[in-house]
Design a protein around this motif. Structure first.
Motif, PDB file in Angstrom:
ATOM      1  N   ARG A 128      40.940  29.513  34.434  1.00 30.65           N
ATOM      2  CA  ARG A 128      40.271  27.935  33.052  1.00 30.65           C
ATOM      3  C   ARG A 128      40.070  28.398  32.330  1.00 30.65           C
ATOM      4  NH1 ARG A 128      41.659  22.200  36.180  1.00 30.65           N
ATOM      5  NH2 ARG A 128      42.341  22.469  37.741  1.00 30.65           N
ATOM      6  N   THR A 129      39.334  29.202  32.376  1.00 25.46           N
ATOM      7  CA  THR A 129      38.659  30.422  31.502  1.00 25.46           C
ATOM      8  C   THR A 129      39.645  31.164  31.142  1.00 25.46           C
ATOM      9  OG1 THR A 129      37.435  29.777  33.420  1.00 25.46           O
ATOM     10  CG2 THR A 129      36.755  31.350  30.970  1.00 25.46           C
ATOM     11  N   LEU A 130      40.169  31.468  31.371  1.00 23.89           N
ATOM     12  CA  LEU A 130      41.389  32.513  30.265  1.00 23.89           C
ATOM     13  C   LEU A 130      41.486  32.570  28.581  1.00 23.89           C
ATOM     14  CD1 LEU A 130      42.967  35.636  30.776  1.00 23.89           C
ATOM     15  CD2 LEU A 130      44.581  34.072  31.758  1.00 23.89           C
ATOM     16  N   MET A 131      42.249  30.848  28.907  1.00 24.48           N
ATOM     17  CA  MET A 131      41.900  31.052  27.071  1.00 24.48           C
ATOM     18  C   MET A 131      41.294  30.283  26.637  1.00 24.48           C
ATOM     19  SD  MET A 131      45.333  31.902  27.439  1.00 24.48           S
ATOM     20  CE  MET A 131      47.022  32.433  28.202  1.00 24.48           C
ATOM     21  N   THR A 132      40.435  30.033  26.806  1.00 21.86           N
ATOM     22  CA  THR A 132      39.157  28.883  26.292  1.00 21.86           C
ATOM     23  C   THR A 132      37.546  29.812  26.184  1.00 21.86           C
ATOM     24  OG1 THR A 132      38.481  28.487  29.170  1.00 21.86           O
ATOM     25  CG2 THR A 132      40.001  26.531  27.608  1.00 21.86           C
ATOM     26  N   SER A 133      37.764  30.828  27.033  1.00 22.32           N
ATOM     27  CA  SER A 133      36.292  31.616  26.659  1.00 22.32           C
ATOM     28  C   SER A 133      36.319  32.540  25.321  1.00 22.32           C
ATOM     29  CB  SER A 133      35.999  32.579  27.665  1.00 22.32           C
ATOM     30  OG  SER A 133      36.826  33.754  27.420  1.00 22.32           O
ATOM     31  N   GLY A 134      36.940  32.147  24.585  1.00 18.53           N
ATOM     32  CA  GLY A 134      36.478  32.942  23.181  1.00 18.53           C
ATOM     33  C   GLY A 134      36.753  34.078  23.198  1.00 18.53           C
ATOM     34  N   THR A 135      35.340  35.153  22.417  1.00 15.56           N
ATOM     35  CA  THR A 135      35.431  36.506  22.380  1.00 15.56           C
ATOM     36  C   THR A 135      34.787  37.047  23.295  1.00 15.56           C
ATOM     37  OG1 THR A 135      35.309  35.910  19.744  1.00 15.56           O
ATOM     38  CG2 THR A 135      34.613  38.064  20.060  1.00 15.56           C
ATOM     39  N   TYR A 136      33.777  36.410  24.017  1.00 14.42           N
ATOM     40  CA  TYR A 136      32.972  36.930  25.055  1.00 14.42           C
ATOM     41  C   TYR A 136      33.411  36.494  26.225  1.00 14.42           C
ATOM     42  CZ  TYR A 136      30.199  37.460  21.284  1.00 14.42           C
ATOM     43  OH  TYR A 136      28.905  37.647  19.604  1.00 14.42           O
ATOM     44  N   ASN A 137      34.183  37.657  27.142  1.00 13.81           N
ATOM     45  CA  ASN A 137      34.367  37.048  28.775  1.00 13.81           C
ATOM     46  C   ASN A 137      33.569  36.756  29.848  1.00 13.81           C
ATOM     47  OD1 ASN A 137      36.995  37.975  28.222  1.00 13.81           O
ATOM     48  ND2 ASN A 137      36.410  40.742  28.146  1.00 13.81           N
ATOM     49  N   THR A 138      33.749  36.111  30.710  1.00 10.43           N
ATOM     50  CA  THR A 138      32.567  35.327  31.687  1.00 10.43           C
ATOM     51  C   THR A 138      32.650  36.512  32.874  1.00 10.43           C
ATOM     52  OG1 THR A 138      34.434  34.257  32.824  1.00 10.43           O
ATOM     53  CG2 THR A 138      32.501  33.182  31.402  1.00 10.43           C
ATOM     54  N   LEU A 139      32.062  37.063  33.567  1.00 15.18           N
ATOM     55  CA  LEU A 139      32.520  38.040  34.467  1.00 15.18           C
ATOM     56  C   LEU A 139      33.436  38.092  35.440  1.00 15.18           C
ATOM     57  CD1 LEU A 139      30.775  40.424  36.195  1.00 15.18           C
ATOM     58  CD2 LEU A 139      30.080  38.521  37.789  1.00 15.18           C
ATOM     59  N   PRO A 140      34.409  36.929  35.941  1.00 14.05           N
ATOM     60  CA  PRO A 140      35.353  37.633  36.490  1.00 14.05           C
ATOM     61  C   PRO A 140      36.364  37.641  35.603  1.00 14.05           C
ATOM     62  CG  PRO A 140      34.777  35.250  37.397  1.00 14.05           C
ATOM     63  CD  PRO A 140      33.892  35.435  36.264  1.00 14.05           C
ATOM     64  N   LEU A 141      37.085  37.328  33.910  1.00 13.61           N
ATOM     65  CA  LEU A 141      37.939  37.846  33.084  1.00 13.61           C
ATOM     66  C   LEU A 141      37.401  39.446  32.839  1.00 13.61           C
ATOM     67  CD1 LEU A 141      37.617  34.945  30.692  1.00 13.61           C
ATOM     68  CD2 LEU A 141      39.315  35.678  32.309  1.00 13.61           C
ATOM     69  N   GLU A 142      35.692  39.607  32.772  1.00 11.01           N
ATOM     70  CA  GLU A 142      35.686  40.751  32.649  1.00 11.01           C
ATOM     71  C   GLU A 142      35.460  41.240  33.579  1.00 11.01           C
ATOM     72  OE1 GLU A 142      33.264  43.884  29.544  1.00 11.01           O
ATOM     73  OE2 GLU A 142      33.977  41.318  29.847  1.00 11.01           O
ATOM     74  N   ILE A 143      35.700  41.528  35.034  1.00 16.42           N
ATOM     75  CA  ILE A 143      36.678  42.215  35.874  1.00 16.42           C
ATOM     76  C   ILE A 143      38.242  42.125  35.620  1.00 16.42           C
ATOM     77  CG2 ILE A 143      36.495  42.434  38.324  1.00 16.42           C
ATOM     78  CD1 ILE A 143      33.836  40.749  38.979  1.00 16.42           C
ATOM     79  N   TYR A 144      38.569  41.407  35.414  1.00 14.49           N
ATOM     80  CA  TYR A 144      40.028  41.351  35.656  1.00 14.49           C
ATOM     81  C   TYR A 144      40.501  42.507  33.720  1.00 14.49           C
ATOM     82  CZ  TYR A 144      45.227  40.766  34.364  1.00 14.49           C
ATOM     83  OH  TYR A 144      46.229  40.680  34.037  1.00 14.49           O
ATOM     84  N   GLY A 145      39.167  42.187  33.620  1.00 13.88           N
ATOM     85  CA  GLY A 145      40.077  43.598  31.949  1.00 13.88           C
ATOM     86  C   GLY A 145      39.283  44.613  32.615  1.00 13.88           C
ATOM     87  N   MET A 146      38.605  44.842  33.559  1.00  9.40           N
ATOM     88  CA  MET A 146      38.065  46.262  34.025  1.00  9.40           C
ATOM     89  C   MET A 146      39.065  47.657  34.524  1.00  9.40           C
ATOM     90  SD  MET A 146      34.401  45.774  34.435  1.00  9.40           S
ATOM     91  CE  MET A 146      33.806  47.743  34.871  1.00  9.40           C
ATOM     92  N   THR A 147      39.692  46.018  35.570  1.00  8.15           N
ATOM     93  CA  THR A 147      40.810  47.002  36.234  1.00  8.15           C
ATOM     94  C   THR A 147      41.799  48.069  36.004  1.00  8.15           C
ATOM     95  OG1 THR A 147      42.333  44.919  36.341  1.00  8.15           O
ATOM     96  CG2 THR A 147      41.087  44.721  37.993  1.00  8.15           C
ATOM     97  N   THR A 148      41.978  47.142  34.918  1.00  4.76           N
ATOM     98  CA  THR A 148      43.614  48.481  33.948  1.00  4.76           C
ATOM     99  C   THR A 148      42.501  49.668  33.407  1.00  4.76           C
ATOM    100  OG1 THR A 148      42.867  46.391  31.517  1.00  4.76           O
ATOM    101  CG2 THR A 148      44.370  46.409  34.032  1.00  4.76           C
TER     102      THR A 148
END
Length: 273
Positions: free
Chosen positions: A213-233
């Protein structure tokens, strides 16, 4: 001594429980162990030494990822969601103690988001903000998206609490001359306080860990779960595992603190009674 013979059902349930524990704690254990890799260690077994190097590396400037800022955003968002979830759930629980016109429709509208795929809600909120000329952000659109996830749980919990709450306590307080506010403040609130702590715990942890529920709504700045997901790649060192270990321990700490508060409130209420 009488020894009861255990049937087939017992062993089937035991096997199921063991598999459940392995699926639940196996990945966590692997991440915990690999986070203590040596300075030259990689992302997989076997381990190349044992150290706390990657935990200290968390506080250094990273080539990719912003741990500190994303953690602060998730923590702040979790607190915001927690407060609103507790207040609205409490008010809803009090309101639904009496039947009113449209209560059934309102109830089903409240819990409907539990059966809608999270990614659909995230996408819908993001589109509405963009079409309305508003910029999605973690403190606005993501905040609303998280409430669609936490409020139904909070409302259902408070419904269950007030469903078994005896009105005799309130009647006794009124017979002794207490006003409606005094009855709520000194009788109802202390008795439901542990449940409110539980609702707050639900609200915070569900928001803190929410991804879809954060994936399309967080805007420019990531929350921690999105940051971790982005870091996996992008991240190729065990610093990612160290981050996972720290955040998991933080989550468990929040749960233990909440349980401690609930136990303290329950014992205090038992002494009063």
């Amino acid at each position: 001594m009488n020894h009861e013979k255990r049937g087939l059902e017992f062993y089937l349930l035991a096997i199921f429980f063991i598999i459940f524990v392995l699926f639940l704690y196996g990945p966590l254990s692997a991440i915990l162990i690999l986070s203590f890799q040596g300075p030259d260690g990689g992302l997989t077994f076997p381990m190349n030494g044992v150290s706390t190097h990657w935990f200290f590396n968390l506080f250094e400037k990273q080539a990719v990822g912003d741990f500190g800022a994303s953690f602060r955003r998730s923590f702040t968002l979790g607190l915001m969601v927690m407060v609103v979830t507790v207040v609205v759930s409490l008010l809803a629980g009090l309101a639904f103690r009496r039947r009113f016109r449209g209560s059934t429709a309102l109830f089903y509208a409240t819990v409907a988001s539990l059966v809608v795929p999270s990614i659909i809600i995230s996408l819908g909120i993001g589109v509405v903000f963009q079409e309305g000329g508003l910029k999605p952000a973690w403190y606005s659109s993501a905040f609303g998206a998280h409430l669609t996830w936490t409020l139904p749980f909070g409302v259902l919990i408070m419904f269950a609490v007030f469903n078994r709450f005896s009105p005799a306590y309130e009647e006794a307080a009124r017979d002794l001359g207490a006003s409606s506010w005094q009855t709520f403040r000194h009788v109802v609130l202390p008795m439901i306080a542990p449940s409110l702590v539980g609702v707050g715990l639900f609200g915070f942890t569900l928001s803190y860990d929410e991804f879809a529920r954060t994936l399309m709504t967080s805007g420019t700045y990531n929350t921690l779960p999105l940051e971790i997901y982005g870091m996996t790649t992008n991240v190729t060192t065990p610093v990612l595992y160290a981050l996972g270990t720290v955040t998991t321990l933080f989550s468990f700490t929040i749960i233990l603190v909440a349980l401690g508060i609930m136990t303290m409130l329950s014992r205090r209420q038992a002494k009063i009674n």
